[in-house]
Write a protein that holds these residues in place. Structure first.
Motif, PDB file in Angstrom:
ATOM      1  N   PHE A 147       0.831  -1.210   0.000  1.00  0.00           N
ATOM      2  CA  PHE A 147       0.000   0.000   0.000  1.00  0.00           C
ATOM      3  C   PHE A 147       0.866   1.261   0.000  1.00  0.00           C
ATOM      4  O   PHE A 147       0.602   2.218  -0.732  1.00  0.00           O
ATOM      5  CB  PHE A 147      -0.924   0.026   1.225  1.00  0.00           C
ATOM      6  CG  PHE A 147      -2.060  -0.957   1.167  1.00  0.00           C
ATOM      7  CD1 PHE A 147      -2.690  -1.265  -0.030  1.00  0.00           C
ATOM      8  CD2 PHE A 147      -2.517  -1.580   2.322  1.00  0.00           C
ATOM      9  CE1 PHE A 147      -3.745  -2.166  -0.082  1.00  0.00           C
ATOM     10  CE2 PHE A 147      -3.571  -2.486   2.282  1.00  0.00           C
ATOM     11  CZ  PHE A 147      -4.186  -2.780   1.079  1.00  0.00           C
ATOM     12  N   GLU A 150       3.121   1.645  -3.354  1.00  0.00           N
ATOM     13  CA  GLU A 150       2.287   1.853  -4.537  1.00  0.00           C
ATOM     14  C   GLU A 150       1.431   3.107  -4.415  1.00  0.00           C
ATOM     15  O   GLU A 150       0.739   3.487  -5.359  1.00  0.00           O
ATOM     16  CB  GLU A 150       1.384   0.638  -4.775  1.00  0.00           C
ATOM     17  CG  GLU A 150       2.134  -0.634  -5.161  1.00  0.00           C
ATOM     18  CD  GLU A 150       2.924  -0.477  -6.437  1.00  0.00           C
ATOM     19  OE1 GLU A 150       2.414   0.155  -7.382  1.00  0.00           O
ATOM     20  OE2 GLU A 150       4.057  -0.992  -6.486  1.00  0.00           O
ATOM     21  N   GLN A 151       1.477   3.751  -3.249  1.00  0.00           N
ATOM     22  CA  GLN A 151       0.718   4.988  -3.011  1.00  0.00           C
ATOM     23  C   GLN A 151      -0.786   4.776  -3.194  1.00  0.00           C
ATOM     24  O   GLN A 151      -1.517   5.683  -3.606  1.00  0.00           O
ATOM     25  CB  GLN A 151       1.199   6.099  -3.951  1.00  0.00           C
ATOM     26  CG  GLN A 151       2.606   6.605  -3.650  1.00  0.00           C
ATOM     27  CD  GLN A 151       2.623   7.667  -2.568  1.00  0.00           C
ATOM     28  OE1 GLN A 151       2.266   8.809  -2.793  1.00  0.00           O
ATOM     29  NE2 GLN A 151       3.015   7.269  -1.379  1.00  0.00           N
ATOM     30  N   ASN A 152      -1.253   3.572  -2.887  1.00  0.00           N
ATOM     31  CA  ASN A 152      -2.677   3.280  -3.039  1.00  0.00           C
ATOM     32  C   ASN A 152      -3.502   3.815  -1.881  1.00  0.00           C
ATOM     33  O   ASN A 152      -4.670   4.163  -2.046  1.00  0.00           O
ATOM     34  CB  ASN A 152      -2.888   1.760  -3.148  1.00  0.00           C
ATOM     35  CG  ASN A 152      -2.345   1.192  -4.439  1.00  0.00           C
ATOM     36  OD1 ASN A 152      -2.338   1.875  -5.459  1.00  0.00           O
ATOM     37  ND2 ASN A 152      -1.882  -0.040  -4.412  1.00  0.00           N
ATOM     38  N   LYS A 154      -3.261   6.467   1.591  1.00  0.00           N
ATOM     39  CA  LYS A 154      -2.462   7.635   1.939  1.00  0.00           C
ATOM     40  C   LYS A 154      -2.282   7.895   3.425  1.00  0.00           C
ATOM     41  O   LYS A 154      -1.414   8.664   3.805  1.00  0.00           O
ATOM     42  CB  LYS A 154      -3.082   8.892   1.299  1.00  0.00           C
ATOM     43  CG  LYS A 154      -3.447   8.750  -0.170  1.00  0.00           C
ATOM     44  CD  LYS A 154      -2.250   8.528  -1.052  1.00  0.00           C
ATOM     45  CE  LYS A 154      -2.643   8.486  -2.528  1.00  0.00           C
ATOM     46  NZ  LYS A 154      -1.498   8.248  -3.417  1.00  0.00           N
TER      47      LYS A 154
END
Length: 245
Positions: A147, A150-152, A154
């Motif tokens: 997470f 992958e910057q999914n 924040k």
């Protein structure tokens, strides 16, 4: 200067961002290394001779370095999960610093300065073998770092909810292993994600920042300069923003 990367395949990608090579020619250079959310193992050759092997901590602030002429680096850029499952130690003790390793570490002394591809291939194979024999991994940690990188997702709260691991426990894990909180680590990774955009001339914040002042403040917090100064990158000062061959 010359720079190149080789990215790993398969499950190793959870632990290694890339193998990288850097070379200076007949001129000494100065760079500023920016926080990026990774740590590195670096073997340094001067005039074709291995002179140093070191492990870096996580950078939370910019680091000025001077690289002698006729120098080559063979290096591995690791994701944080590698600390626990490959190195089996903590890294908080070298936060914003480095520690020297013996030349015998992972048999690095056997490689010549023109054998980067061999180094990357053999170390990659050895790491793949070592992680096959790991004890059962904590799936929450795999998801957490997926997470983050992958910057999914924040925020700490969102991650906590997704992986069923309390924010308090996550931050204890980060402080114990890495010496920083997850919130600060998320900020560093978010800042790192802007470097490519900034180098391409985009000085406007993306949706991850409240507004322009917040964007400038956060970039300056971790790089020491404004987005405009990063974009200008005089004398290739900022290695991560340099256009290298």
């Amino acid at each position: 200067m010359k720079y190149r990367e080789i990215e790993p395949n398969g499950f190793l990608n959870n632990f290694v961002k890339c193998f990288w090579f850097y070379e200076t020619t007949n001129t000494e250079v100065q760079h500023t290394i920016l926080p990026d959310g990774y740590f590195d193992l670096i073997a340094e050759f001067e005039n074709e001779i291995l002179t140093n092997v070191k492990l870096t901590g996580i950078w939370t602030k910019p680091k000025d370095i001077k690289i002698p002429k006729n120098t080559k680096f063979f290096a591995i850029r690791f994701k944080l999960l590698a600390i626990e499952y490959i190195f089996q130690k903590e890294i908080k003790s070298i936060l914003d610093s480095t520690v020297s390793l013996p030349f015998l570490f992972w048999s690095i002394e056997k490689y010549k300065s023109d054998e980067f591809e061999k180094f990357a291939s053999e170390v990659s194979n050895n790491l793949e073998t070592s992680i096959k024999h790991l004890k059962q991994m904590d799936g929450r940690k795999l998801k957490l770092f997926d997470f983050v990188y992958e910057q999914n997702i924040k925020t700490v709260a969102e991650i906590s909810k997704k992986i069923f691991w309390s924010s308090r426990q996550i931050n204890r894990y980060f402080q114990t292993r890495f010496g920083i909180t997850l919130k600060e680590f998320l900020n560093i990774v978010r800042c790192n994600a802007t470097y490519e955009e900034i180098s391409n001339g985009n000085l406007n914040p993306n949706s991850d920042y409240f507004d322009q002042p917040h964007f400038i403040k956060e970039i300056k917090r971790y790089t020491g300069v404004t987005p405009k100064e990063l974009n200008q990158n005089k004398d290739d000062r900022f290695l991560q923003l340099s256009k290298m061959d």
